[in-house]
Scaffold this active site. Structure first.
Site, PDB file in Angstrom:
ATOM      1  N   HIS A 117       0.831  -1.217   0.000  1.00 46.94           N
ATOM      2  CA  HIS A 117       0.000   0.000   0.000  1.00 46.94           C
ATOM      3  C   HIS A 117       0.856   1.255   0.000  1.00 46.94           C
ATOM      4  O   HIS A 117       1.970   1.252   0.517  1.00 46.94           O
ATOM      5  CB  HIS A 117      -0.973  -0.005   1.184  1.00 46.94           C
ATOM      6  CG  HIS A 117      -0.314   0.047   2.528  1.00 46.94           C
ATOM      7  ND1 HIS A 117      -0.030   1.230   3.163  1.00 46.94           N
ATOM      8  CD2 HIS A 117       0.122  -0.933   3.360  1.00 46.94           C
ATOM      9  CE1 HIS A 117       0.537   0.972   4.342  1.00 46.94           C
ATOM     10  NE2 HIS A 117       0.654  -0.323   4.480  1.00 46.94           N
ATOM     11  N   ASP A 119      -0.484   4.403   0.953  1.00 51.06           N
ATOM     12  CA  ASP A 119      -0.929   5.434   1.898  1.00 51.06           C
ATOM     13  C   ASP A 119      -0.143   5.288   3.192  1.00 51.06           C
ATOM     14  O   ASP A 119       0.492   4.252   3.437  1.00 51.06           O
ATOM     15  CB  ASP A 119      -2.440   5.324   2.172  1.00 51.06           C
ATOM     16  CG  ASP A 119      -2.842   3.980   2.757  1.00 51.06           C
ATOM     17  OD1 ASP A 119      -2.324   2.940   2.271  1.00 51.06           O
ATOM     18  OD2 ASP A 119      -3.653   3.940   3.701  1.00 51.06           O
ATOM     19  N   ASP A 150       6.640   1.582   6.320  1.00 43.10           N
ATOM     20  CA  ASP A 150       5.237   1.188   6.162  1.00 43.10           C
ATOM     21  C   ASP A 150       4.518   2.128   5.212  1.00 43.10           C
ATOM     22  O   ASP A 150       3.988   3.124   5.639  1.00 43.10           O
ATOM     23  CB  ASP A 150       4.580   1.183   7.539  1.00 43.10           C
ATOM     24  CG  ASP A 150       3.123   0.762   7.511  1.00 43.10           C
ATOM     25  OD1 ASP A 150       2.712   0.182   6.500  1.00 43.10           O
ATOM     26  OD2 ASP A 150       2.406   1.020   8.491  1.00 43.10           O
ATOM     27  N   GLU A 182      -5.022   1.385   3.016  1.00 42.89           N
ATOM     28  CA  GLU A 182      -4.745   0.328   3.989  1.00 42.89           C
ATOM     29  C   GLU A 182      -4.822   0.826   5.425  1.00 42.89           C
ATOM     30  O   GLU A 182      -5.365   0.154   6.299  1.00 42.89           O
ATOM     31  CB  GLU A 182      -3.359  -0.280   3.741  1.00 42.89           C
ATOM     32  CG  GLU A 182      -3.136  -1.616   4.438  1.00 42.89           C
ATOM     33  CD  GLU A 182      -2.570  -1.519   5.856  1.00 42.89           C
ATOM     34  OE1 GLU A 182      -2.590  -2.537   6.560  1.00 42.89           O
ATOM     35  OE2 GLU A 182      -2.116  -0.435   6.282  1.00 42.89           O
ATOM     36  N   GLU A 183      -4.289   1.998   5.666  1.00 48.73           N
ATOM     37  CA  GLU A 183      -4.179   2.478   7.047  1.00 48.73           C
ATOM     38  C   GLU A 183      -5.525   2.835   7.663  1.00 48.73           C
ATOM     39  O   GLU A 183      -5.623   3.054   8.869  1.00 48.73           O
ATOM     40  CB  GLU A 183      -3.233   3.686   7.117  1.00 48.73           C
ATOM     41  CG  GLU A 183      -1.808   3.406   6.647  1.00 48.73           C
ATOM     42  CD  GLU A 183      -1.048   2.425   7.529  1.00 48.73           C
ATOM     43  OE1 GLU A 183      -1.623   1.907   8.503  1.00 48.73           O
ATOM     44  OE2 GLU A 183       0.130   2.160   7.233  1.00 48.73           O
ATOM     45  N   ASP A 211       4.430  -6.101   3.617  1.00 47.85           N
ATOM     46  CA  ASP A 211       4.010  -5.056   4.555  1.00 47.85           C
ATOM     47  C   ASP A 211       4.162  -5.560   5.982  1.00 47.85           C
ATOM     48  O   ASP A 211       3.244  -5.444   6.772  1.00 47.85           O
ATOM     49  CB  ASP A 211       2.550  -4.680   4.253  1.00 47.85           C
ATOM     50  CG  ASP A 211       2.046  -3.520   5.096  1.00 47.85           C
ATOM     51  OD1 ASP A 211       2.868  -2.732   5.574  1.00 47.85           O
ATOM     52  OD2 ASP A 211       0.826  -3.419   5.282  1.00 47.85           O
ATOM     53  N   HIS A 460       3.898   3.104  12.926  1.00 46.67           N
ATOM     54  CA  HIS A 460       2.768   4.022  13.131  1.00 46.67           C
ATOM     55  C   HIS A 460       3.119   5.144  14.098  1.00 46.67           C
ATOM     56  O   HIS A 460       2.267   5.932  14.466  1.00 46.67           O
ATOM     57  CB  HIS A 460       1.528   3.266  13.624  1.00 46.67           C
ATOM     58  CG  HIS A 460       0.923   2.386  12.559  1.00 46.67           C
ATOM     59  ND1 HIS A 460      -0.234   1.683  12.750  1.00 46.67           N
ATOM     60  CD2 HIS A 460       1.321   2.098  11.304  1.00 46.67           C
ATOM     61  CE1 HIS A 460      -0.516   0.989  11.648  1.00 46.67           C
ATOM     62  NE2 HIS A 460       0.426   1.227  10.765  1.00 46.67           N
TER      63      HIS A 460
HETATM   64 ZN   LIG Z   1       1.358  -1.158   6.230  1.00 46.22          ZN
END
Ligand SMILES: [Zn+2]
Ligand SMILES: *[C@@H]1O[C@H](CO)[C@@H](O)[C@H](O)[C@H]1NC(C)=O
Length: 488
Positions: A117, A119, A150, A182-183, A211, A460
């Site tokens: 992904h 995003d 990520d 995705e997030e 991922d 994150h």
């Molecule tokens: Zn991810």
């Protein structure tokens, strides 16, 4: 990042894992590493935060940039439109396009489809970043910036790997399935997988998710994840909140019932007390035990990181097994209870307890739901409380377990040996990875998680990074994987 609990493990310096460097493919990758870092810098600069509606054009821009690069290196691309997202009632914003791409279409070759992904999670310098999150900054051989690990860095490593292998000969067909939501929960993705089952996905033999992080400085291949059965217990005792001065000592309190019920879910050592709950858990095999022996994992690191004084298990193997392959119950909260600071003498009229069971193969959510309801209802009946009690399962996400003998797992392990000269860590996720289960269920294909993130990349969090080592050697890992897959 597919959620996997990350623990800092810095015992090993990557330098000891002497990679094989006389391979012309690897030399090609090393020779282009500056270009790879430069491209990551350009991609990190695009603020493709899918959670922020004002940045949705940036997410779409990121998808277009990715598409352009895939075209440039010789791929074919289809952009799938997903329509609008109802962001809030009456407010619609466009969903970013999904990329379906392919390199090669030779029926005599196996076909592998990679998922990633573009995003990212939100990031602001004010959140506590030491550098601008959207300016790739190199420090101590680490590349800091939102999306470095990520998942832009992982997707780019894969694209650079495909490009490099094509300079020699691409021995497999490669497909790419890249999204931009995705997030925030992969809006619309399941639908596309369904819709494209008999077209784009029809000739796919293997699915690889790029991922995920490693458990340590050693490359890790993820082959399983726990599920999640999330429950509400609602107890209602009165029409309105009462005051303990007026009603204390006169009523059966809803909160007392709830605390009792939450209290009988597990014993102090984490053993779940619900009858039958362990019946379907797969037994631990000798072969499986072996997999845990060589994992690099330090309980002390985990202790430092979490601030927990003592864990339920004292050895690496025991602890990881309880995180990955045994079920657990966790109590998360009580809605309707007084939780502010200070004192309040309320007797809540209605409270909702929230807990979840991380269930494992072969536990079925429907069976878990029955076991939990039966148990709580019988415990509640024993109390002879006149209050109303209701148990509901609000999430029933399945666990996932791959067959490690599938060819793509053998190819990945060979690739790890070739690049790093070590055996890959075979790891699982303690959390849930819905997309893995979804791919497996809908497409009936073997799924593997082969990421290149480090255990301490903070995907994150603030100061997200990927080490140059993971980024460049990870590119070699993907490149080797493509070659190894052809020779399995
Ligand atoms: Zn991810
Ligand atoms: C796993 O895959 C191997 C090789 O393809 C096969 O022989 C074996 O039966 C499979 N195991 C399970 C449990 O499906």
């Amino acid at each position: 990042m597919l959620f996997i609990l990350c623990i800092v493990s810095l015992l090993l310096s990557p330098a000891f894992l002497s990679p094989v460097q006389n391979d012309p493919l690897f030399k090609h990758i090393d020779d282009h590493s500056h270009e790879y870092i430069q491209r990551l810098k350009e991609w990190v600069a695009i603020e493709s935060d899918s959670s922020d509606p004002s940045k949705r054009d940036q997410v779409e821009h990121m998808m277009q940039v990715t598409k352009d690069y895939i075209l440039k290196i010789g791929g074919k691309v289809e952009m799938v439109e997903l329509g609008d997202q109802e962001y809030s009632p009456g407010v619609k914003i466009p969903l970013p396009s999904v990329i379906l791409a392919e390199f090669g279409n030779d029926k005599t070759k196996p076909t592998v489809c990679f998922y990633g992904h573009m995003d990212v999670q939100p990031a602001k310098k004010d959140d506590g970043w030491e550098t601008d999150p959207y300016v790739l900054t190199e420090k101590d051989s680490k590349l800091f910036g939102r999306g470095t690990s990520d998942d832009k860095g992982q997707v780019l490593a894969l694209l650079h790997a495909v490009e490099s292998v094509m300079k020699f000969d691409l021995p497999v067909n490669v497909k790419l399935f890249i999204e931009g939501m995705e997030e925030v929960g992969s809006n619309g993705l399941e639908k596309i997988v369904e819709e494209k089952k008999d077209t784009f996905f029809s000739n796919v033999d293997y699915i690889v998710v790029t991922d995920t992080p490693w458990l340590s400085t050693k490359p890790g291949i993820t082959y399983g994840a726990r599920g999640n059965c999330y429950f509400f217990i609602e107890v209602e005792g009165a029409r309105r909140d009462l005051h303990s001065g007026g009603f204390g000592g006169t009523v059966y309190e809803a909160m007392s019932d709830l605390v009792y019920l939450l209290g009988v879910l597990a014993d102090v050592n984490g053993k779940i007390l619900i009858p039958g709950i362990y019946d379907d858990v797969l037994p631990v095999t000798e072969q499986e035990k072996e997999l845990y022996k060589d994992l690099i994992f330090d309980l002390k690191d985990m202790q430092r990181d979490s601030g927990v004084s003592k864990f339920l298990h004292s050895t690496k193997g025991d602890l990881l097994m309880h995180r990955w392959r045994f079920p657990s119950v966790s109590i998360h909260g009580i809605e309707g209870a007084f939780s502010g600071s200070g004192t309040k003498t309320v007797i809540p009229a209605k409270v909702i307890g929230k807990f979840s069971i991380r269930q494992v193969p072969k536990m079925k959510p429907s069976v878990v739901e029955k076991q939990v309801s039966n148990y709580l209802e019988s415990k509640f009946a024993e109390r002879k409380s006149p209050n109303k009690m209701k148990v509901t399962m609000v999430i029933g996400a399945q666990p996932w377990l791959a067959n490690m003998s599938d060819p793509q797992y053998l190819a990945a392990r060979n690739a790890v040996r070739r690049v790093f000269n070590v055996e890959a860590d075979m790891i699982r996720a303690g959390g849930t990875i819905p997309i893995a289960k979804n791919f497996e269920d809908v497409l009936g294909k073997s799924v593997m998680l082969l990421g290149i993130g480090g255990p301490d990349d903070a995907p994150h969090g603030q100061n997200e990074k990927i080490s140059m080592y993971n980024y460049i050697e990870g590119t070699k890992l993907y490149a080797s994987f493509l070659q190894e897959l052809a020779s399995i």
